[in-house]
Each structure stands twice: as C-alpha cells, then as structure tokens.
Motif scaffolding. Sequence first.
Motif, PDB file in Angstrom:
ATOM      1  N   GLY A 163      30.030  65.264  35.067  1.00  0.00           N
ATOM      2  CA  GLY A 163      30.835  64.141  35.531  1.00  0.00           C
ATOM      3  C   GLY A 163      30.071  62.849  35.733  1.00  0.00           C
ATOM      4  N   GLU A 164      28.751  62.874  35.607  1.00  0.00           N
ATOM      5  CA  GLU A 164      27.970  61.651  35.789  1.00  0.00           C
ATOM      6  C   GLU A 164      28.389  60.604  34.771  1.00  0.00           C
ATOM      7  N   GLU A 165      28.732  59.426  35.258  1.00  0.00           N
ATOM      8  CA  GLU A 165      29.232  58.326  34.426  1.00  0.00           C
ATOM      9  C   GLU A 165      30.435  58.733  33.578  1.00  0.00           C
ATOM     10  N   GLY A 166      31.142  59.760  34.026  1.00  0.00           N
ATOM     11  CA  GLY A 166      32.352  60.187  33.337  1.00  0.00           C
ATOM     12  C   GLY A 166      32.161  61.219  32.251  1.00  0.00           C
ATOM     13  N   PHE A 167      30.908  61.581  31.952  1.00  0.00           N
ATOM     14  CA  PHE A 167      30.638  62.537  30.876  1.00  0.00           C
ATOM     15  C   PHE A 167      30.760  63.978  31.382  1.00  0.00           C
ATOM     16  N   PRO A 168      31.274  64.872  30.543  1.00  0.00           N
ATOM     17  CA  PRO A 168      31.390  66.275  30.949  1.00  0.00           C
ATOM     18  C   PRO A 168      30.072  67.034  30.811  1.00  0.00           C
ATOM     19  N   GLY A 169      29.931  68.087  31.615  1.00  0.00           N
ATOM     20  CA  GLY A 169      28.806  69.001  31.470  1.00  0.00           C
ATOM     21  C   GLY A 169      27.555  68.581  32.210  1.00  0.00           C
ATOM     22  N   GLU A 170      26.835  69.585  32.741  1.00  0.00           N
ATOM     23  CA  GLU A 170      25.499  69.340  33.285  1.00  0.00           C
ATOM     24  C   GLU A 170      24.506  69.404  32.139  1.00  0.00           C
ATOM     25  N   VAL A 171      23.767  68.328  31.938  1.00  0.00           N
ATOM     26  CA  VAL A 171      22.853  68.216  30.804  1.00  0.00           C
ATOM     27  C   VAL A 171      21.415  68.139  31.304  1.00  0.00           C
TER      28      VAL A 171
ATOM     29  N   LEU B 166      33.329  50.737  31.818  1.00  0.00           N
ATOM     30  CA  LEU B 166      33.272  49.642  30.839  1.00  0.00           C
ATOM     31  C   LEU B 166      32.245  48.632  31.330  1.00  0.00           C
ATOM     32  N   ASN B 167      30.989  48.832  30.934  1.00  0.00           N
ATOM     33  CA  ASN B 167      29.962  47.877  31.319  1.00  0.00           C
ATOM     34  C   ASN B 167      29.791  46.769  30.281  1.00  0.00           C
ATOM     35  N   GLN B 168      30.649  46.769  29.284  1.00  0.00           N
ATOM     36  CA  GLN B 168      30.846  45.663  28.346  1.00  0.00           C
ATOM     37  C   GLN B 168      32.358  45.455  28.276  1.00  0.00           C
ATOM     38  N   PRO B 169      32.813  44.285  27.822  1.00  0.00           N
ATOM     39  CA  PRO B 169      34.251  44.001  27.878  1.00  0.00           C
ATOM     40  C   PRO B 169      35.148  45.050  27.215  1.00  0.00           C
ATOM     41  N   VAL B 170      34.727  45.613  26.104  1.00  0.00           N
ATOM     42  CA  VAL B 170      35.604  46.546  25.389  1.00  0.00           C
ATOM     43  C   VAL B 170      34.912  47.874  25.082  1.00  0.00           C
ATOM     44  N   CYS B 171      33.842  48.179  25.798  1.00  0.00           N
ATOM     45  CA  CYS B 171      33.136  49.423  25.486  1.00  0.00           C
ATOM     46  C   CYS B 171      32.252  49.869  26.637  1.00  0.00           C
ATOM     47  N   CYS B 172      31.852  51.117  26.549  1.00  0.00           N
ATOM     48  CA  CYS B 172      30.793  51.654  27.396  1.00  0.00           C
ATOM     49  C   CYS B 172      29.502  51.577  26.589  1.00  0.00           C
ATOM     50  N   LEU B 173      28.521  50.877  27.115  1.00  0.00           N
ATOM     51  CA  LEU B 173      27.265  50.654  26.399  1.00  0.00           C
ATOM     52  C   LEU B 173      26.137  51.455  27.030  1.00  0.00           C
ATOM     53  N   HIS B 174      25.390  52.180  26.200  1.00  0.00           N
ATOM     54  CA  HIS B 174      24.131  52.824  26.606  1.00  0.00           C
ATOM     55  C   HIS B 174      24.269  53.729  27.833  1.00  0.00           C
TER      56      HIS B 174
ATOM     57  N   LYS C 136      36.318  55.438  26.079  1.00  0.00           N
ATOM     58  CA  LYS C 136      37.140  56.650  26.062  1.00  0.00           C
ATOM     59  C   LYS C 136      36.818  57.506  24.845  1.00  0.00           C
ATOM     60  N   PHE C 137      36.970  58.815  25.016  1.00  0.00           N
ATOM     61  CA  PHE C 137      36.897  59.737  23.885  1.00  0.00           C
ATOM     62  C   PHE C 137      37.644  61.013  24.250  1.00  0.00           C
TER      63      PHE C 137
ATOM     64  N   LEU D  39      37.757  65.196  23.700  1.00  0.00           N
ATOM     65  CA  LEU D  39      36.928  66.335  23.325  1.00  0.00           C
ATOM     66  C   LEU D  39      37.612  67.628  23.765  1.00  0.00           C
ATOM     67  N   ASP D  40      37.843  68.488  22.821  1.00  0.00           N
ATOM     68  CA  ASP D  40      38.483  69.785  23.088  1.00  0.00           C
ATOM     69  C   ASP D  40      39.792  69.626  23.858  1.00  0.00           C
ATOM     70  N   GLY D  41      40.567  68.606  23.457  1.00  0.00           N
ATOM     71  CA  GLY D  41      41.892  68.410  24.027  1.00  0.00           C
ATOM     72  C   GLY D  41      41.943  67.655  25.334  1.00  0.00           C
ATOM     73  N   GLU D  42      40.795  67.230  25.836  1.00  0.00           N
ATOM     74  CA  GLU D  42      40.757  66.483  27.091  1.00  0.00           C
ATOM     75  C   GLU D  42      40.228  65.077  26.844  1.00  0.00           C
ATOM     76  N   THR D  43      40.835  64.098  27.504  1.00  0.00           N
ATOM     77  CA  THR D  43      40.410  62.707  27.366  1.00  0.00           C
ATOM     78  C   THR D  43      39.481  62.339  28.523  1.00  0.00           C
ATOM     79  N   TYR D  44      38.360  61.720  28.180  1.00  0.00           N
ATOM     80  CA  TYR D  44      37.374  61.312  29.177  1.00  0.00           C
ATOM     81  C   TYR D  44      37.289  59.786  29.213  1.00  0.00           C
ATOM     82  N   SER D  45      37.153  59.235  30.420  1.00  0.00           N
ATOM     83  CA  SER D  45      37.038  57.797  30.618  1.00  0.00           C
ATOM     84  C   SER D  45      35.678  57.464  31.215  1.00  0.00           C
ATOM     85  N   LEU D  46      35.031  56.464  30.649  1.00  0.00           N
ATOM     86  CA  LEU D  46      33.685  56.063  31.041  1.00  0.00           C
ATOM     87  C   LEU D  46      33.712  54.630  31.583  1.00  0.00           C
TER      88      LEU D  46
END
Length: 346
Positions: free
Chosen positions: A138-146, A101-109, A89-90, A92-99
């Motif tokens: 929105g890919e993998e929960g991340f904002p913006g087209e990159v 959890l491909n590790q027990p307590v985090c989103c890795l790589h 989770k993080f 950004l600009d007042g909005e919370t994003y969820s990714l």
Amino acid sequence: MGGVTVEKDIFGKTKDGQNVDRYTFKNKNNITVQVIRYGGIVTTISVPDRNGVVEDICLGFDTIQEYEKGHPYFGAIVGRFANRIAKGKFELDGETYSLPLNQPVCCLHGGNHGFDKKLWDATLDGTRLILQYISKDGEEGFPGEVTTQVVYELTDENELYIDYTATTNKATPINLTNHAYFNLAGQGAKDVYDHTAQITAEEYLLYNEHGLPTGEIASVEKTAFDLRRPVRLGERMKVVNDGKGFDTNYCFDLVGQRKFMARMEHPKNGRSLEVYSTEPGLQFYTSYFLDGVQGKGGATYGRHSAFCLETQHYPDSVNQPSFPSTILRPGETYRHRTWYKFGIVA
C-alpha cells in the motif's frame, strides 16, 4: 587483488536524527564514486580527463539537509515505478489502484515519497555496497510488500555497476533506475551543448502533449531523434521538442542481456561515458526543468546543464499492454543490471 577500496563515513544526520552513512569507492585509475544510504544517492563521480585533471561530473548537493528539502532526483534510486504513470492509475488482476499525482496528469517516479526519499539499510560485502529497502503493502498506493536490493560496485575497468533485484508477496508494478545527472565538463559547467551524444536505438516512443506515451513505437530514421551516429548535442537539442531538448525513451531489444546503449563524449577534455544495460528502455533527458538549483561547491544548475541516461522499462507500461511487462508476481525476482563505463578519448 584489484585496486578498488571502499571507505565509510558519516555524510550527516537526517532531520529526525538518523545517521546517513556515506561510502567512498576508489579504483586504481583515480576514479572516485560516493554513495549515501539516503535514497541510495550517488553524490559524487570524480574522473580524470585526458590531461589527468580530476573533476566531479555528477550533479548534487554538499549536505543531507539539501537533499531532504527536495530535488529533481539527483543521483537517486527511483522506484517503486520510475518515470510516469498516466493519471496515477492502473488496473491489475481486476483491481484498480490509485497513486499520488505529483505531476499534473501523472504519478512520477514512485509518488510523493518514493525510494529516493527512503533511508536504505546498508552493508558492505568486500567492495560491494548492498542497499536494501522493504516497501510496505500500500505504500504510495502500490500493492504488495516489496523487498528491494541495490548493489553498487566500482571496478578497475572504470565501470560503475548497479545491480537491482526485487521480490514481492503480491503482484505489483516494478520499474527501478538511477537518476544521476552528468556533465562531463564538470558538475558546475553551464550546459552540455559541447558534448557529443550517441544512442544506438533504432526506435523511440511517441508522446502526447503531457509527456506520456501514446503507445506507438516509432523508427528514429529521418527524425531529429536519430542518434545512432554521434551528434553535437547543442545543435540537435535546438530542433527537438521545440528547443526544450530531449526527454525521450529509446527502445531496445535483447531484454535481460547486457547491451551497448549510449556513448557521450566531451571533445574538449576527452572524458567519455558509455552505458550498458539489460533493460529495454533508456530515458535520455537533457535537464530542461533545472531552474537555477544551488548545488555542490557553489555551483548553479540551470536549464540544459546536465544529461541523464536512465536505464529502465518504458514509462506508463502498466497502462500499455503492448509494452514489455513491468508486473512482478510472487515467486519471481525482478532483476536489472546497468554499467556506466568512464573513459578518455585520445
């Protein structure tokens, strides 16, 4: 004209039938680097030792099917965010994003289907390989087209140069790296204990029990993490992280400028590797979690059979305001350059 050549062939086909192109770089000093467009993976780095004996020093697989089955990021481009994001989770600009959890307590790589699992578009510009991937909003929960470009180039100065750039249409975290696993004795060697390691950083990140940064940046002075002078890796690994070895982010100044970060040597055969980068962080990992993976040419990759030198921003930077920012905004360009320089010790 330099002595570098690049040839293209087909490494194989993905499970859905798409060709995976492979690009083979060779320079005048008998160094060969191979890159495939699946994951932007560096599959091979063959370099001579002091006696001219050439061996592949990069862990990986012989077939695309093995890469597609899943692996510990061998040689891959890692993104959209390398390393760990706490709780996935993080804000950004007042909005919370969820990714994921491909590790027990985090989103890795970058999550479950990060940049390492994408089939990149590939073009050649002379001896430069240009890879491009467009990550949807929105890919993998991340904002913006990159839109990300990664350029690979091998030089006659024995440097593998990697140049990463990215742009976005919405504010988003970006943190890219290459996750090559090295063993200067050869990719099938049992361990890296007989290597010497030097990392020039004066500071490193402290971690909690989950391998996540506490936010504190500490001095390496009078700690086992002090690698400013070369040390024999096996002896130092015994006393780091209860014998697990290194999985440590080292901190550097001069963000955006090329700087010398690390040097590894294999005294027995004379091969050396130096790392230079514009990034503020270097994740030094000695592959504790490798558990008998079957690799190239019948090799078995066990615990401590390789090391990684991942140039990047700090882990969990999106949740640590005191760390260098990883936020990319519209109109800006993310850029990260790294040089892996191969050499021979007399």
